[in-house]
Every structure is written in structure tokens, then in C-alpha cells.
Scaffold this motif. Structure first.
Motif, PDB file in Angstrom:
ATOM      1  N   GLN A 196     -85.944  37.045 -19.700  1.00 52.63           N
ATOM      2  CA  GLN A 196     -85.937  37.541 -18.221  1.00 52.63           C
ATOM      3  C   GLN A 196     -84.901  38.736 -18.479  1.00 52.63           C
ATOM      4  O   GLN A 196     -83.792  38.347 -18.516  1.00 52.63           O
ATOM      5  N   VAL A 197     -85.546  40.054 -17.834  1.00 52.74           N
ATOM      6  CA  VAL A 197     -84.808  41.025 -17.973  1.00 52.74           C
ATOM      7  C   VAL A 197     -84.171  41.369 -16.546  1.00 52.74           C
ATOM      8  O   VAL A 197     -84.911  41.418 -15.719  1.00 52.74           O
ATOM      9  N   PHE A 198     -82.826  41.362 -16.383  1.00 49.29           N
ATOM     10  CA  PHE A 198     -82.352  41.653 -15.055  1.00 49.29           C
ATOM     11  C   PHE A 198     -82.416  43.024 -14.403  1.00 49.29           C
ATOM     12  O   PHE A 198     -82.761  43.959 -15.454  1.00 49.29           O
ATOM     13  N   ASP A 199     -82.621  43.220 -13.241  1.00 53.79           N
ATOM     14  CA  ASP A 199     -82.732  44.419 -12.469  1.00 53.79           C
ATOM     15  C   ASP A 199     -83.767  45.536 -13.368  1.00 53.79           C
ATOM     16  O   ASP A 199     -83.666  46.608 -13.580  1.00 53.79           O
ATOM     17  N   ALA A 200     -85.126  44.823 -13.379  1.00 56.59           N
ATOM     18  CA  ALA A 200     -86.021  45.589 -13.955  1.00 56.59           C
ATOM     19  C   ALA A 200     -87.396  44.851 -13.336  1.00 56.59           C
ATOM     20  O   ALA A 200     -87.520  43.884 -13.124  1.00 56.59           O
ATOM     21  N   GLY A 201     -88.450  46.038 -13.220  1.00 57.35           N
ATOM     22  CA  GLY A 201     -89.729  45.536 -12.555  1.00 57.35           C
ATOM     23  C   GLY A 201     -90.602  45.520 -13.840  1.00 57.35           C
ATOM     24  O   GLY A 201     -90.381  44.882 -14.945  1.00 57.35           O
ATOM     25  N   HIS A 202     -92.027  45.746 -13.450  1.00 55.17           N
ATOM     26  CA  HIS A 202     -93.177  45.756 -14.358  1.00 55.17           C
ATOM     27  C   HIS A 202     -92.695  46.735 -15.652  1.00 55.17           C
ATOM     28  O   HIS A 202     -93.075  46.260 -16.828  1.00 55.17           O
ATOM     29  N   LEU A 203     -92.280  47.820 -15.482  1.00 53.51           N
ATOM     30  CA  LEU A 203     -92.104  48.726 -16.385  1.00 53.51           C
ATOM     31  C   LEU A 203     -90.812  48.629 -16.871  1.00 53.51           C
ATOM     32  O   LEU A 203     -89.888  49.584 -16.742  1.00 53.51           O
ATOM     33  N   VAL A 204     -90.337  47.684 -17.702  1.00 53.84           N
ATOM     34  CA  VAL A 204     -89.017  47.435 -18.161  1.00 53.84           C
ATOM     35  C   VAL A 204     -88.258  48.411 -18.765  1.00 53.84           C
ATOM     36  O   VAL A 204     -87.057  48.706 -18.930  1.00 53.84           O
ATOM     37  N   PRO A 205     -89.039  49.148 -19.769  1.00 54.22           N
ATOM     38  CA  PRO A 205     -88.459  50.209 -20.563  1.00 54.22           C
ATOM     39  C   PRO A 205     -88.095  51.545 -19.793  1.00 54.22           C
ATOM     40  O   PRO A 205     -87.168  52.334 -19.964  1.00 54.22           O
ATOM     41  N   ALA A 213     -74.422  45.824 -24.990  1.00 58.46           N
ATOM     42  CA  ALA A 213     -73.177  46.760 -24.664  1.00 58.46           C
ATOM     43  C   ALA A 213     -72.223  46.031 -23.983  1.00 58.46           C
ATOM     44  O   ALA A 213     -71.603  46.573 -23.000  1.00 58.46           O
ATOM     45  N   GLY A 214     -71.976  44.721 -24.332  1.00 56.86           N
ATOM     46  CA  GLY A 214     -70.702  43.913 -23.565  1.00 56.86           C
ATOM     47  C   GLY A 214     -71.390  43.352 -22.160  1.00 56.86           C
ATOM     48  O   GLY A 214     -70.506  42.895 -21.600  1.00 56.86           O
ATOM     49  N   ARG A 215     -72.391  43.712 -21.705  1.00 58.92           N
ATOM     50  CA  ARG A 215     -72.757  43.291 -20.450  1.00 58.92           C
ATOM     51  C   ARG A 215     -73.953  42.225 -20.556  1.00 58.92           C
ATOM     52  O   ARG A 215     -74.802  42.399 -21.192  1.00 58.92           O
ATOM     53  N   SER A 216     -73.959  41.286 -19.494  1.00 61.96           N
ATOM     54  CA  SER A 216     -75.227  40.695 -19.516  1.00 61.96           C
ATOM     55  C   SER A 216     -76.370  41.249 -18.879  1.00 61.96           C
ATOM     56  O   SER A 216     -76.249  41.404 -17.664  1.00 61.96           O
ATOM     57  N   ARG A 217     -77.339  41.196 -19.500  1.00 60.90           N
ATOM     58  CA  ARG A 217     -78.798  41.966 -19.100  1.00 60.90           C
ATOM     59  C   ARG A 217     -79.738  40.966 -18.954  1.00 60.90           C
ATOM     60  O   ARG A 217     -80.862  41.805 -18.586  1.00 60.90           O
ATOM     61  N   GLY A 218     -79.922  39.822 -19.229  1.00 58.30           N
ATOM     62  CA  GLY A 218     -80.886  39.090 -18.922  1.00 58.30           C
ATOM     63  C   GLY A 218     -80.608  37.646 -19.527  1.00 58.30           C
ATOM     64  O   GLY A 218     -79.466  37.242 -19.712  1.00 58.30           O
ATOM     65  N   ARG A 219     -81.620  36.744 -19.420  1.00 56.96           N
ATOM     66  CA  ARG A 219     -81.617  35.441 -19.992  1.00 56.96           C
ATOM     67  C   ARG A 219     -82.781  35.258 -20.859  1.00 56.96           C
ATOM     68  O   ARG A 219     -83.786  35.521 -20.733  1.00 56.96           O
ATOM     69  N   VAL A 237     -98.697  44.157  -1.098  1.00 53.62           N
ATOM     70  CA  VAL A 237     -99.145  45.514  -0.985  1.00 53.62           C
ATOM     71  C   VAL A 237     -99.040  45.855   0.286  1.00 53.62           C
ATOM     72  O   VAL A 237     -98.644  47.037   0.459  1.00 53.62           O
ATOM     73  N   ARG A 238     -99.627  45.012   1.208  1.00 54.07           N
ATOM     74  CA  ARG A 238     -99.618  45.441   2.531  1.00 54.07           C
ATOM     75  C   ARG A 238     -98.012  45.622   3.227  1.00 54.07           C
ATOM     76  O   ARG A 238     -98.043  46.472   4.251  1.00 54.07           O
ATOM     77  N   SER A 239     -97.234  45.151   2.590  1.00 46.60           N
ATOM     78  CA  SER A 239     -95.901  45.193   3.006  1.00 46.60           C
ATOM     79  C   SER A 239     -95.510  46.667   2.775  1.00 46.60           C
ATOM     80  O   SER A 239     -94.202  46.924   3.376  1.00 46.60           O
ATOM     81  N   GLY A 240     -96.005  47.472   1.941  1.00 46.71           N
ATOM     82  CA  GLY A 240     -95.303  48.687   1.723  1.00 46.71           C
ATOM     83  C   GLY A 240     -94.556  48.678   0.431  1.00 46.71           C
ATOM     84  O   GLY A 240     -94.186  49.803   0.099  1.00 46.71           O
ATOM     85  N   ARG A 241     -94.171  47.626   0.051  1.00 50.44           N
ATOM     86  CA  ARG A 241     -93.434  47.481  -1.039  1.00 50.44           C
ATOM     87  C   ARG A 241     -93.974  47.603  -2.484  1.00 50.44           C
ATOM     88  O   ARG A 241     -95.522  47.521  -2.731  1.00 50.44           O
ATOM     89  N   ASN A 242     -93.505  48.067  -3.488  1.00 51.41           N
ATOM     90  CA  ASN A 242     -93.973  48.414  -4.790  1.00 51.41           C
ATOM     91  C   ASN A 242     -94.323  46.829  -5.411  1.00 51.41           C
ATOM     92  O   ASN A 242     -93.294  46.064  -5.749  1.00 51.41           O
ATOM     93  N   PRO A 243     -95.301  46.646  -5.645  1.00 51.89           N
ATOM     94  CA  PRO A 243     -95.796  44.881  -6.199  1.00 51.89           C
ATOM     95  C   PRO A 243     -95.195  44.885  -7.618  1.00 51.89           C
ATOM     96  O   PRO A 243     -95.178  43.882  -8.185  1.00 51.89           O
ATOM     97  N   TYR A 244     -95.056  45.891  -8.147  1.00 51.52           N
ATOM     98  CA  TYR A 244     -94.598  46.204  -9.858  1.00 51.52           C
ATOM     99  C   TYR A 244     -92.925  45.847  -9.582  1.00 51.52           C
ATOM    100  O   TYR A 244     -92.382  45.853 -10.925  1.00 51.52           O
ATOM    101  N   ASP A 245     -92.322  46.216  -8.586  1.00 52.85           N
ATOM    102  CA  ASP A 245     -91.010  46.501  -8.464  1.00 52.85           C
ATOM    103  C   ASP A 245     -90.632  46.178  -7.140  1.00 52.85           C
ATOM    104  O   ASP A 245     -90.682  47.407  -6.013  1.00 52.85           O
ATOM    105  N   VAL A 246     -90.377  44.877  -6.467  1.00 53.29           N
ATOM    106  CA  VAL A 246     -90.274  44.815  -5.018  1.00 53.29           C
ATOM    107  C   VAL A 246     -88.868  45.477  -4.288  1.00 53.29           C
ATOM    108  O   VAL A 246     -88.816  45.460  -3.178  1.00 53.29           O
TER     109      VAL A 246
END
Length: 209
Positions: free
Chosen positions: A180-189, A163-169, A38-47
């Protein structure tokens, strides 16, 4: 490890835990694990993102949601008393979880109970979420004490393709799925709406693993 030890020490027997011991464990884990991010200023729900300047607690701009949910027509349709103010998180409710010990209590036994009753379970995480990280979630899923643990451990991860792309594991066996959803933070939807929809559709399908 120190955070885990604090939680275990204070909450070995939830019936004997006092609000003071629960708060002490919560404070230790928050200060040592959460506060640096939190102190870093980054979003802890999506770094990947900075924390929103006008919402330092939740780090997102929820002005659109607030506008929608305080609209008189929307509140009437939802059966909400007119004039009610919507907030992202009710910290008074949150505090109740902290002092009761629920915040640091494991729900793994409840997951095992669901699986034993034939209820399928889906655990998913965005891979840029620091608050509820995918590594920790997969760790506790792998350590569930249930009859099909060996089968689940032996099941390989596979690509989750949308849609033909790898989006997670994803790993799924005997009614238990971890994604594990790629390129997503806490709010996956919010971050990956197409992937979130595909995830739910596959999970509720009749031939779901």
C-alpha cells in the motif's frame, strides 16, 4: 455486495455467459460503484484531485504525453507508423474486455499458478485510488487459495521506508508481496516516483522476499 453477486451470477461459467449478461453485470457495477464518484467531480483515480476539465474520461492532463508520443522522431524510434495518433485509452479495446466477460473475471487462479511455478508476484496500490482501491486488492490477495496462505496471513505488515521515511505498508512472504503506497493514486510512479523506483528495485533484488 450486490455488484459481487451480479458478477458471480452472470460469470459463474464464462463459457455460458453471453455478451448481454456480461454487459448487464458491468453496467450494474459501474452505475452503483463508479458513477457516484465520477459525478462528484473528483478524480476516481485519485480522490484528492478534481477531474481535469478537458479530459472527463481519464481525469488527467495527458497533453505532454500526447505531444511526446506524436512527435515524428519519437514515433520513428519506436517503430510506430508516422502520423499515428496516441490516446490514453482505446475504448474499443476496452469494450472487448466488457462483452467477453474478462472485465469482471477473477485472475486469482492465474496468480496462484504463477506462485506455484516459483514466479514472484507484486501487487501494489496507491491509497487514494478509488478505481482500484488498496482495500479491495488486499482483500483478494488475502483470500488466495494457495499452499502458503496461512504463512502469508501470519506475516505482519511492516513499514515500507524510502530515504528514511515511512512511505507505505508492505507484507511479503513466500514470493507474494502486497504494498500500500501512501499519498498516491492510480498512477503511483507519477505521484511517488522515488517510492515506485524503490519498490521495483526491492522486488527484483536477489534477496527479495
Amino acid at each position: 455486495q450486490q455488484c459481487q453477486q451480479a458478477a458471480r451470477r452472470e460469470l459463474v461459467d464464462p463459457d455460458q455467459a453471453s455478451s448481454q449478461t456480461c454487459i448487464a453485470a458491468y453496467e450494474f457495477c459501474s452505475i452503483s460503484q463508479v458513477l457516484p464518484g465520477v459525478r462528484s467531480g473528483r478524480n476516481p483515480y485519485d480522490v484528492r484531485k478534481p477531474c481535469h476539465a478537458e479530459n472527463p474520461v481519464n481525469c488527467y492532463d495527458f497533453s505532454a504525453e500526447r505531444f511526446f508520443l506524436t512527435d515524428a522522431g519519437v514515433q520513428s524510434a519506436l517503430g510506430v507508423p508516422w502520423g499515428s495518433q496516441w490516446s490514453t485509452c482505446n475504448m474499443l479495446v476496452n469494450l472487448g474486455f466488457v462483452v467477453s466477460g474478462d472485465f469482471l473475471s477473477s485472475c486469482a487462479g492465474l496468480v496462484v499458478h504463477l506462485l506455484s511455478r516459483g514466479v514472484r508476484v507484486l501487487v501494489y496500490n496507491g491509497d487514494t485510488d478509488l478505481t482500484v482501491d488498496w482495500i479491495g486488492s488486499k482483500w483478494w490477495v488475502q483470500r488466495l487459495e494457495w499452499p502458503h496462505r496461512q504463512t502469508w496471513d501470519a506475516t505482519p505488515d511492516r513499514e515500507f521506508r524510502v530515504a528514511g521515511r515511512s512511505r507505505g505498508r508492505v507484507r511479503s512472504a513466500e514470493g507474494l508481496t502486497f504494498l500500500q503506497v501512501f499519498d498516491a493514486g492510480h498512477l503511483v510512479p507519477m505521484d511517488q516516483p522515488e517510492v515506485a523506483l524503490a519498490m521495483v528495485q526491492e522486488f527484483i533484488a536477489a534477496n527479495s522476499r
